[in-house]
Design an enzyme around this catalytic site. Structure first.
Site, PDB file in Angstrom:
ATOM      1  N   THR A   1       3.274  -1.092   6.422  1.00  6.80           N
ATOM      2  CA  THR A   1       1.879  -1.176   5.963  1.00  6.80           C
ATOM      3  C   THR A   1       1.250  -2.494   6.455  1.00  6.80           C
ATOM      4  OG1 THR A   1       2.551   0.152   4.061  1.00  6.80           O
ATOM      5  CG2 THR A   1       0.458  -0.945   3.833  1.00  6.80           C
TER       6      THR A   1
ATOM      7  N   ASN B   1       3.064   4.146   6.464  1.00  5.41           N
ATOM      8  CA  ASN B   1       4.254   4.193   5.621  1.00  5.41           C
ATOM      9  C   ASN B   1       5.421   3.434   6.238  1.00  5.41           C
ATOM     10  OD1 ASN B   1       5.261   4.775   3.093  1.00  5.41           O
ATOM     11  ND2 ASN B   1       6.319   6.605   3.772  1.00  5.41           N
TER      12      ASN B   1
END
Ligand code: GLY
Length: 566
Positions: free
Chosen positions: A370, A390
């Site tokens: 992230t 992710n």
């Protein structure tokens, strides 16, 4: 053994409202950009210099990060852009979170025996949800920006064509995801060098991504969700076993959501709304901690209380939170100061609460890469944005010809909901997979407004640890420290299950460790530091702007003094 101190009431709320209103009366003496990559920060500065506002700069930084930090975010992912528009003090969260494909099913990651198939929700196209970033860029430009989308995207298009040199973080993540990247020839051709982890100094050029960005620059969201790019994405996904359709892409829309707001010790907290768990969990923790005079306590007791607040907020996260368009979330209750006060009644100063003594629910871990950036412009507009694909390099899958690295955000759903956990309790149904649903997130872009002190803009990557990192940053601000301290402060974390405090090297001193163990806490030192916070403070008391980039990362924070009026 408890030490109740003060409660926030309605009268305080009114006083705070008046104090917060006065925050908007002046403009900052400088603008600032803090992001996880120097080239992305420079892209934001370039757009501010070209006359753009914070929202235009946010487009530039988002798109540049998609190019130069492919480990963390990108056009194949999504995120939350928390905005403050100064002229009318309007706060809003742009929810560009990915959605499950329409063909997704609740049990799609389970085998015939009902067991989770390892890696299916992590690697390859079946792990990818429908991306939201391109729609968010378009929405930011149309609803909040001042410049044409094509202008704000120009730095990213240039970077994709010219290339960027890989850094240590990139190489470490490429090593970590090497096998998955090798499974996707298009991803390997872009992100590896002869199918191996690149050499130091290797330059990554992305002509296909440049063309996809140009399509967005020319046609807005339609350049991504319709036409040749959309067809390329769907064909690539389906040929490799995925389930996307053109309808999935055509249907994607961002949602404007009202941020979660609350108060802590006279400060206004504005943070991410569901489908992020960040704002609610932050407020629950702060509402618990507001019942103690933290600064008056020994540091080990303080950390014990912070851990107990984390434990309780993360339990609620697992039970109640999910996509608000699919599940009813008792937001008002969860962020109410009385609820926090009630939870604080169960905390003992002399003993850790075993997590198994609280009603238990399944914990879903979130990907830890992230990215986050923070922006303040010279008019006082602000952006705190946390974006993700992710896992590092997302699903490690690129549909051929698109240059778009897809997310594996499907892994943020609970793959096996309704199954009794180790304590025999059923949980996580609120975050079960459903067609078109957004997976629960921990991303927590946040503003803190402290009358007399100023405005903080902060956030960080770090999976399930994001929320506790932002909490520690806010508590550090409440103690009177500035952004350099927030981003550097030692981090510790508890998420209810596993029932263990994890901590960075140096975050707890030997006496604190001994005391916490004596109280019954289990502790585990992490080998490496974690997080990559990007923060800005507009100190209105001193009429100064300061910005800081986490020393654990390779980011850049820049403060640009406002030009004197002509
Ligand atoms: N994928 C990380 C998060 O949304 O929390």
């Amino acid at each position: 053994m408890r030490q109740p101190i003060h409660r926030h009431g309605a009268v305080l709320g009114i006083v705070l409202f008046l104090a917060f209103s006065s925050l908007h009366a002046q403009t900052p003496p400088a603008s600032a950009v803090a992001s996880a990559h120097p080239l992305a920060t420079r892209a934001g500065v370039e757009i501010l210099d070209a006359g753009g506002n914070a929202f235009d700069a946010a487009i530039a930084v988002t798109a540049a990060l998609a190019v130069v930090e492919p480990t963390g975010s990108g056009l194949g992912g999504g995120g939350f852009w928390l905005l403050h528009r100064s002229r009318d003090a309007h706060d809003v969260m742009i929810d560009g979170r990915e959605r499950a494909p329409l063909a997704a099913t609740r049990d799609m990651y389970l085998d015939d025996k009902g067991e989770v198939v390892p890696r299916l929700s992590v690697d390859g196209p079946l792990a990818a949800a429908i991306p939201g970033t391109a729609a968010a860029l378009d929405h930011l430009a149309n609803a909040y920006g001042r410049l044409p989308l094509a202008t704000s995207l120009a730095p990213a298009i240039r970077l994709a064509g010219e290339g960027f040199p890989v850094d240590e973080h990139y190489l470490r993540m490429a090593r970590f995801r090497l096998e998955a990247l090798r499974q996707s020839p298009a991803a390997a051709a872009i992100f590896l060098q002869d199918n191996e982890v690149p050499q130091t100094g290797h330059v990554i050029r992305q002509p296909d991504l440049a063309r996809t960005l140009e399509a967005i620059a020319t046609r807005g969201a339609a350049g991504f969700y319709q036409g040749p790019v959309a067809r390329r994405l769907v064909a690539g996904v389906r040929e490799a076993g995925g389930i996307w359709t053109l309808e999935d892409l055509q249907q994607y829309r961002v949602v404007e959501r009202e941020p979660i707001t609350g108060a802590y010790r006279g400060m206004k907290i504005v943070s991410a709304a569901p489908p992020s768990s960040g704002g609610i969990a932050l407020l629950t923790m702060l509402n618990i901690l507001a019942n103690y005079e933290l600064e008056a306590l020994p540091t080990a007791t303080r950390k014990h209380l912070i851990v107990e607040a984390m434990r309780r907020a993360y339990r609620d996260r697992a039970e109640y939170l999910g996509d608000p368009d699919f599940v009813d979330i008792p937001v008002t209750r969860l962020i109410h100061p009385y609820y926090g006060a009630g939870l604080s009644q169960s905390i003992r100063l002399d003993r850790a609460t075993p997590s198994r003594s609280l009603p238990g629910f399944t914990i879903v871990s979130a990907g830890a890469d992230t990215t986050h950036f923070s922006i303040l412009d010279s008019e006082g507009n602000r952006v705190a944005a946390t974006l993700s694909i992710n896992f590092p390099f997302g699903a490690a899958f690129v549909p051929p010809g698109s240059g778009v690295l897809l997310n594996d955000e499907m892994d943020d759903f609970s793959a096996k909901p309704g199954t009794p956990n180790v304590y025999g309790l059923v949980g996580a149904a609120s975050n079960a997979i459903a067609p078109g649903k957004r997976p629960l997130s921990s991303m927590s872009p946040t503003f803190v407004e402290a009358p007399g002190r100023g405005v903080a803009i902060l956030g960080t990557p770090g999976g399930s640890r994001i929320i506790t990192m932002v909490l520690l940053g806010i508590l550090d601000f409440a103690q009177g420290n500035g952004p350099r301290s927030w981003v550097a402060t030692g981090r510790f974390h508890h998420q209810y299950l596993p029932d263990t405090i994890t901590y960075e090297p140096g975050a707890l001193d030997p006496d604190e460790i001994a005391t916490l163990k004596r109280l019954g806490h289990r502790l585990k030192a992490r080998g490496r530091p974690y997080g990559n916070m990007q923060a800005i403070l507009w100190d209105q008391g001193k009429n100064r702007v300061a910005a800081a980039s986490d020393p654990r990362g390779n980011g850049l924070a820049t403060v640009i003094p406002a030009r004197p009026a002509q």
